[in-house]
Motif scaffolding. Structure first.
Motif: not given
Length: 205
Positions: A57-84
């Motif tokens: 989401g837009p909480r960090y502005g640049d959509f990267k996981c390197n801003h606060d002390r804990t949200h550092r892991v980019c985890a894939q949560l959904v399969d969005n291929s073909e918009g599903q």
């Protein structure tokens, strides 16, 4: 164009690096140079090589996981291929991230799959990553390596009361090592003020 928050963070890191070099130069000039170089390399890797976490989401502005002390892991949560926008299974029981973490009623997959940064992933906490690995095993954890702040995680000992040793080993196994990754120096308290426990919404995960 770089975001205002990104510029502020870069400036802060440079300032910190200079301060450390200054202090250590008075104690041990050789150690000062080595320490400053490590900080410079880590900063460079984080800001130049870290990819956008697609779906964050837009909480960090640049959509990267390197801003606060804990949200550092980019985890894939959904399969969005073909918009599903289909929830991924994280264990043998075919449960999703939200089911395993007890957050199904806060399921925010629509935020992940839609603008302003449509994708399939989210920046989650290091402690949540450790918890998930403990529950489902390393092989069942979906990590976006290019968008995960690997150097930060590898030098972190604990987060939110969780020992991160399993996460560090899992990341080493799942993610190829960048040629320019600096040697990690463990930081025993990356999130000292955090006393996270129980169920948390996506803002804390």
């Amino acid at each position: 164009m770089a975001s205002k928050s990104g510029l502020t963070i870069n400036s802060t890191v440079r300032s910190f690096s200079n301060s450390v070099a200054n202090v250590l130069s008075k104690i041990d000039p050789n150690r000062s140079v080595k320490t400053a170089n490590v900080i410079k390399n880590i900063s460079s890797w984080n800001n130049s090589n870290l990819a956008v976490c697609p779906g964050e989401g837009p909480r960090y502005g640049d959509f990267k996981c390197n801003h606060d002390r804990t949200h550092r892991v980019c985890a894939q949560l959904v399969d969005n291929s073909e918009g599903q926008c289909k929830e991924l299974a994280w264990n043998d029981d075919q449960q999703s991230f939200w089911q395993i973490t007890g957050q199904q009623k806060w399921n925010w997959k629509t935020n992940i799959c839609n603008p302003p940064n449509p994708g399939d992933s989210w920046c989650i906490c290091m402690w949540a990553t450790e918890s998930l690995i403990a529950k489902v095993g390393c092989d069942n954890v979906h990590i976006n390596c290019e968008a995960t702040d690997i150097p930060y995680l590898l030098r972190s000992v604990s987060d939110g009361g969780w020992d991160l040793s399993t996460s560090r080993e899992c990341i080493k196994k799942k993610c190829p090592e960048p040629k320019n990754r600096p040697e990690p120096h463990l930081n025993p308290n990356p999130n000292k003020s955090s006393g996270l426990s129980g169920i948390h919404t996506h803002e804390s995960l």
